[in-house]
Design a protein around this motif. Sequence first.
Motif, short mmCIF file in Angstrom:
data_model
loop_
_atom_site.label_atom_id
_atom_site.label_comp_id
_atom_site.label_asym_id
_atom_site.label_seq_id
_atom_site.Cartn_x
_atom_site.Cartn_y
_atom_site.Cartn_z
N VAL A 16 30.63 -19.12 37.34
CA VAL A 16 30.99 -19.42 35.86
C VAL A 16 32.10 -20.30 36.30
O VAL A 16 31.72 -21.37 34.83
CB VAL A 16 31.69 -18.02 35.26
CG1 VAL A 16 32.38 -18.35 34.09
CG2 VAL A 16 29.99 -17.15 34.93
N GLY B 39 34.54 -6.03 26.23
CA GLY B 39 35.38 -7.62 25.69
C GLY B 39 37.11 -6.53 25.73
O GLY B 39 37.62 -7.83 25.54
N TYR C 91 35.33 -10.00 35.02
CA TYR C 91 36.23 -10.92 35.02
C TYR C 91 34.95 -12.15 35.01
O TYR C 91 35.44 -13.11 34.61
CB TYR C 91 37.43 -11.07 35.89
CG TYR C 91 38.57 -10.43 36.05
CD1 TYR C 91 39.10 -10.66 34.39
CD2 TYR C 91 39.41 -9.46 36.69
CE1 TYR C 91 40.50 -9.90 34.69
CE2 TYR C 91 40.80 -8.94 36.43
CZ TYR C 91 40.94 -9.47 35.54
OH TYR C 91 42.14 -8.55 35.08
N LYS D 242 31.80 -12.22 34.40
CA LYS D 242 31.45 -12.47 32.57
C LYS D 242 31.74 -13.62 32.35
O LYS D 242 31.14 -14.09 31.74
CB LYS D 242 30.92 -11.30 32.72
CG LYS D 242 30.69 -10.24 33.11
CD LYS D 242 30.19 -9.17 33.06
CE LYS D 242 29.03 -8.31 33.56
NZ LYS D 242 28.83 -6.89 32.40
N SER D 243 33.25 -14.63 32.17
CA SER D 243 33.16 -14.55 31.27
C SER D 243 34.65 -16.20 31.42
O SER D 243 35.09 -16.09 32.62
CB SER D 243 34.44 -14.53 30.51
OG SER D 243 35.14 -15.23 29.12
N GLU E 93 36.74 -17.31 30.80
CA GLU E 93 38.46 -17.18 30.45
C GLU E 93 38.72 -16.25 31.95
O GLU E 93 40.55 -16.47 31.98
CB GLU E 93 38.43 -16.97 29.57
CG GLU E 93 38.28 -17.70 28.28
CD GLU E 93 36.72 -18.55 28.01
OE1 GLU E 93 36.06 -17.99 28.18
OE2 GLU E 93 36.60 -19.47 26.88
N THR E 94 38.22 -15.72 32.45
CA THR E 94 38.20 -14.39 33.28
C THR E 94 37.98 -14.11 34.80
O THR E 94 38.35 -14.00 35.39
CB THR E 94 38.11 -13.19 32.96
OG1 THR E 94 36.80 -12.84 32.55
CG2 THR E 94 39.30 -12.48 31.44
#
Length: 544
Positions: free
Chosen positions: A294, A229, A256, A258-259, A261-262
């Motif tokens: 995502v 993270g 990147y 996986k989230s 936010e990214t």
Amino acid sequence: MKNGKLLTSRFSIFASTHNPQPLLPPNQTNLSTGSSYLLQPMTASVLSTDLQHFINSDHPSHGQKIHAHILKTGFRPNTNVSIKLLVLHLKSCCLAYARQMFDELPHPTLSAYNYMISGYIKDGKALESLNLVRRLTFSNERPDGFTLSMILKASTCQKLLPLANSLGKQVHAQVVKSDIEADEVLHTVLIDLYVKSGRIDYARRVFDMMLEKNVICSTSMISGYMNAGFIQDAEYIFKKTPEKDVVVYNAMIEGYSKSLETAKEALNVYINMLQLNFRPTISTFASIIGACSVLSAFEIGQQIHAQLMKTQFFSDIKIGSALLDMYSKCGRIEDARNVFDRMTERNVYSWTSMIDGYGKNGNPEEALDLFDRMQRDHCIAPNYVTVLGALSACGHAGLVARGWEIFDSMERNYSMKPRMEHYACMVDLLGRTGSLNQAWDFVMSMPEKPNSDVWAALLSACRLHDDVEMANIAANEIFKLNIDDRPGAYVALSNALAAAGKWDRVSELRDLMKVRGVSKDTGFSWVGTDDGLEGFRVGQRMGY
């Protein structure tokens, strides 16, 4: 760099090109190539030359006839010939013969140890390799950098992963204490071990010690930071990597993706990679499709899909599963089914993605039909995630009896012990149908202590059916387990109390949230704009 060339040659000695052409043309013999021992008196020099010929050839097993000739004639090979026989057997994938040659050496040399250790690791026998290392330490020989790098490689084996951190420290300490010069190979393996064992801080120390940082080490560091993270640290390493390749780009894109936010940054890196004329690999496509999942960005996913149709990866089962999962999560269940139906090969992951997609998109009957077809018509056993998707579908359809049947079949038919998420799914199923007392009895009869997911499912059911007292019990159990990780529990209990008209307790609960510093994150949605995808929070106004 000290021992650099020697290490490279030792690694390459186990490579094989698997050339299908025969060593000699049919119906021809060539006694002058690799057969000098038949044409002149047998000496160590002649044998060494002939053995080296076969070691370097595409068919090293043909050289085993030399060993047979030695045994027949009673010739006593010296250490050099014995080691070359050992290497020949290793290249011929005859580990037992190689070990026999090693054991017959009166005084095994360091190179003999290293070849044998490397052979065991290549064959997946990590414990045997470490036993040989232990024997080496009690001999007159001293481990060199190649030996230590082999120890580190052995410790990353799945069986020894719990010991990886300890072994890494021991090897690292040995390097520091001895006069062994830590070269590029040793640094690379040491960094990889620390990353895999979760000690990214130790990996960074080794990385910073390297005078010349290679792209392999940079990729390992990026993957480690992304998994932990630490996005900014990964970005720093990526920026400082002078000669980037497709693998280091893949590490950034995967991290990147996986989230939420990214994930948008994954798309930017992918575009940048294409602009620099890097050709995406199957890992690139799998990660970028994951980013689209995502972000629920099915338009971009469709463009990736179109690109894939022009590549050899399009028919790959991994890509097919990723595409149908992406379309399902974007609510495009018909597109997902089209991908599923056109797949030339399907495994349990493909079926699971489709079952889960139907369940989450309001088609529980289709999900359960696929669950049955997968087992009945294709003889594919479900895994934990498949069962979870089927139970979730039962919950959405209100099929309690079918849910019990699937839950009980886990241990009865597939020897799968239900996990906490399966128990939570059953509580949700019972709660949705109003069977709160049955849900409570189910929680109380669990063989393990319920976690927050189970209590959250019960709390949600209590909120749905206005059972304030049971909601209060479930919420308090969640508060005991983790105060900060479940702000939704406070909100759900507050809503249940409000629905029952108990406003005094609502005020008390909200005051308690302030005291404990618990706050619920504001919801937001991804919206397509001229500049790409942008996140907008509740109440935020778009500028024009």
